[in-house]
Design an enzyme around this catalytic site. Structure first.
Site, PDB file in Angstrom:
ATOM      1  N   GLU A  51      51.055  41.607  44.010  1.00  0.00           N
ATOM      2  CA  GLU A  51      51.008  41.067  42.650  1.00  0.00           C
ATOM      3  C   GLU A  51      51.922  39.849  42.504  1.00  0.00           C
ATOM      4  OE1 GLU A  51      48.867  41.927  40.611  1.00  0.00           O
ATOM      5  OE2 GLU A  51      48.369  44.046  40.774  1.00  0.00           O
ATOM      6  N   ASP A 196      38.886  45.130  47.616  1.00  0.00           N
ATOM      7  CA  ASP A 196      38.177  43.994  47.023  1.00  0.00           C
ATOM      8  C   ASP A 196      38.616  42.611  47.496  1.00  0.00           C
ATOM      9  OD1 ASP A 196      40.592  44.438  45.740  1.00  0.00           O
ATOM     10  OD2 ASP A 196      39.804  44.334  43.706  1.00  0.00           O
ATOM     11  N   GLU A 290      36.947  51.687  33.579  1.00  0.00           N
ATOM     12  CA  GLU A 290      37.609  51.546  34.878  1.00  0.00           C
ATOM     13  C   GLU A 290      36.819  52.222  35.989  1.00  0.00           C
ATOM     14  OE1 GLU A 290      41.365  50.040  35.908  1.00  0.00           O
ATOM     15  OE2 GLU A 290      39.582  49.036  35.145  1.00  0.00           O
ATOM     16  N   GLU A 308      36.885  40.487  36.078  1.00  0.00           N
ATOM     17  CA  GLU A 308      35.940  40.360  37.195  1.00  0.00           C
ATOM     18  C   GLU A 308      34.493  40.174  36.757  1.00  0.00           C
ATOM     19  OE1 GLU A 308      39.671  41.892  38.753  1.00  0.00           O
ATOM     20  OE2 GLU A 308      38.409  42.592  37.096  1.00  0.00           O
ATOM     21  N   THR A 394      42.233  34.893  43.813  1.00  0.00           N
ATOM     22  CA  THR A 394      41.801  36.155  43.198  1.00  0.00           C
ATOM     23  C   THR A 394      42.426  36.361  41.826  1.00  0.00           C
ATOM     24  OG1 THR A 394      41.411  38.510  43.670  1.00  0.00           O
ATOM     25  CG2 THR A 394      43.622  37.640  44.144  1.00  0.00           C
TER      26      THR A 394
END
EC number: 3.2.1.-
Length: 500
Positions: A51, A196, A290, A308, A394
């Site tokens: 992160e 992902d 989710e 996304e 991303t």
């Protein structure tokens, strides 16, 4: 992610380039000054390496690139002297200790002041594939902008080790691994949570850096995903070592990035199909939960305003120019305004079934969700940037494609270069009309349209005589098992007994 102290200013850093995309250059200049003046990273705080890399390092790099770009092009920010790049380098060096593992695959967490020399980090040996495999864009950009190769070298090494860990028969990746032994801890394989952005960075590392090995790796992984995980519009997790066997009966919201990645790949038909399925899920539940089951019921109702689905909508509209995707964007916007808007911003939805709000707004809402929503409706001539010159990380940060020419650090391995005739060819060569692809799926989520049969074939290697379901499957095929006196078995097929 682990909370930073207030001086870290995560949301401000993560959102700097959004101000440029929105065209608010005055506010951008003000925000850059605030970051330079007030933010320090010399803090005794344990953070997520992944992160911090995508949000903080990526945010600083993108803002530096844009500040430098606007200074040269428009003469604004005349006082700027690369301060954000120096801050990015500081963050990069604070993340480097995470790579001190037996494999070179980084730890999942690091202390910003003391590295991995912390009591709280001694037992932290596990990380997810996405966490370990989503460093290359930011780290390579940092190396190429500063001229210090160590960041790019460390992240290449981590990607190389991850590639070696793929299952050699299926070419799939697991979800969780041990950074020291290189053993898989969880072997579920999909395109959503835990994996992902590793797949995303395989393709984008090729696009940004021009390194052929990443294109080869992505193509291998992509073919495996489309063979084993893609079941019509649905993407269902399997076991990496037994890819014909599902590992769970639900999908998670993070897989909504996949259609956007398929657009970059050039494979539009399955991108349209999966996006349409997700849009129907969203319409049924107001937001994409989710996690949702294969019959599209809510499995986990939380919705933190993830970007996304909008990201994929933006890329599909760009590829097809189909106004349908503007309608999709408007539907998402209406849901946000009606159920998530609060006086100080947007609140996460605690449960899509009750639409109860949660006192939380992640930094990605401003960095990505609203950015992609704005870009979906923006005309190119209204933007202060030519987005064709950039690639999105991303976290939705902008890195210039010109970085490929900054360094001679390309590491093309003779073993990794794809030699196939169609290695660089997009699957779709004819103009696609998305409506003809969407129409057969029109009422998929409501059960009014027959779903594609998602039953898996039973292979000989997987067959177990003690498995009742396997025995039923071969009986339905018209096959009887006859035990012989010497212990062997004989399979007898009778066409007339095949179950129709």
């Amino acid at each position: 992610m682990t909370n930073f102290n207030t001086s870290f200013s995560l949301t401000l850093i993560d959102t700097l380039d959004s101000l440029v995309v929105l065209g608010d250059l005055e506010e951008f200049e003000h925000a850059v000054k605030l970051v330079i003046k007030d933010v320090s990273f010399d803090n005794d705080v344990v953070v997520s390496v992944f992160e911090t890399n995508i949000r903080v390092l990526g945010g600083l790099l993108s803002a530096h690139i844009l500040a430098d770009y606007l200074q040269q092009r428009d003469g604004i920010l005349p006082w700027y002297k690369g301060e954000l790049l120096n801050m990015a380098k500081d963050v990069g060096y604070r993340l480097l200790p995470a790579f001190n593992t037996t494999t070179g695959i980084p730890h999942s967490r690091v202390n910003m002041k003391y590295g991995i020399k912390s009591d709280r980090l001694e037992s932290a040996r596990e990380t997810c594939t996405a966490c370990a495999g989503s460093m290359i864009l930011e780290m390579a950009a940092l190396s190429r902008l500063t001229g210090e190769p160590i960041f790019e070298e460390k992240s290449h090494k981590a990607m190389d080790e991850l590639w070696k860990m793929r299952h050699r028969s299926s070419d799939l990746m697991g979800t969780v691994l041990n950074v020291h032994s290189g053993d898989w801890v969880r072997r579920d394989s999909g395109v959503g949570a835990g994996i992902d952005s590793y797949y995303e960075y395989c393709l984008k590392a090729y696009i940004l850096l021009g390194d052929n090995k990443y294109l080869h790796r992505f193509n291998r992984h992509y073919n495996a995903v489309m063979k084993y995980i893609s079941q019509g519009p649905m993407l269902l997790d399997v076991h990496m070592h037994r890819p014909h066997t599902n590992s769970r009966n639900y999908m998670d919201a993070l897989l909504a990035f996949w259609p956007g990645l398929q657009v970059l790949k050039g494979d539009l038909k399955p991108a349209v199909e999966t996006h349409e399925m997700l849009y129907q899920v969203m319409q049924r539940h107001t937001f994409i939960p989710e996690a949702f089951t294969t019959d599209f019921q809510v499995h986990w109702g939380n919705h933190p305003l993830r970007p996304e689905f909008l990201e994929s909508t933006y890329f599909l509209y760009g590829a097809t120019n189909d106004p349908y995707y503007l309608e999709v964007g408007r539907t998402v916007l209406n849901s946000l305004q009606k159920y998530a808007r609060v006086p100080c911003g947007y609140a996460a939805v605690n449960d899509v079934r009750t639409r109860k709000q949660e006192d939380r707004m992640d930094s990605f809402v401003l960095s990505e969700t609203l950015k992609y929503l704005y870009l979906l409706f923006a005309d190119k001539e209204d933007l202060v940037l030519n987005l064709d010159e950039f690639i999105f990380t991303t976290e939705g940060h902008l890195l210039p494609l010109s970085l490929a020419g900054y360094s001679g650090n390309k590491t093309v391995s003779d073993l990794d270069v794809e030699e196939g005739e169609f290695a660089r060819t997009c699957p779709n060569t004819l103009q696609l009309f998305p409506e003809t692809v969407r129409k057969p799926l029109q009422n998929m989520v409501d059960g009014m349209c027959p779903k594609r049969n998602s039953k898996r074939r039973l292979t000989a290697a997987e067959f177990s005589a003690s498995n009742i379901n396997h025995l039923k499957m071969i009986k339905d095929m018209g096959i009887n098992i006859i035990a012989l006196s010497d212990g062997r078995v004989q399979l007898l097929h009778t066409f007339s007994s095949v179950s129709r």
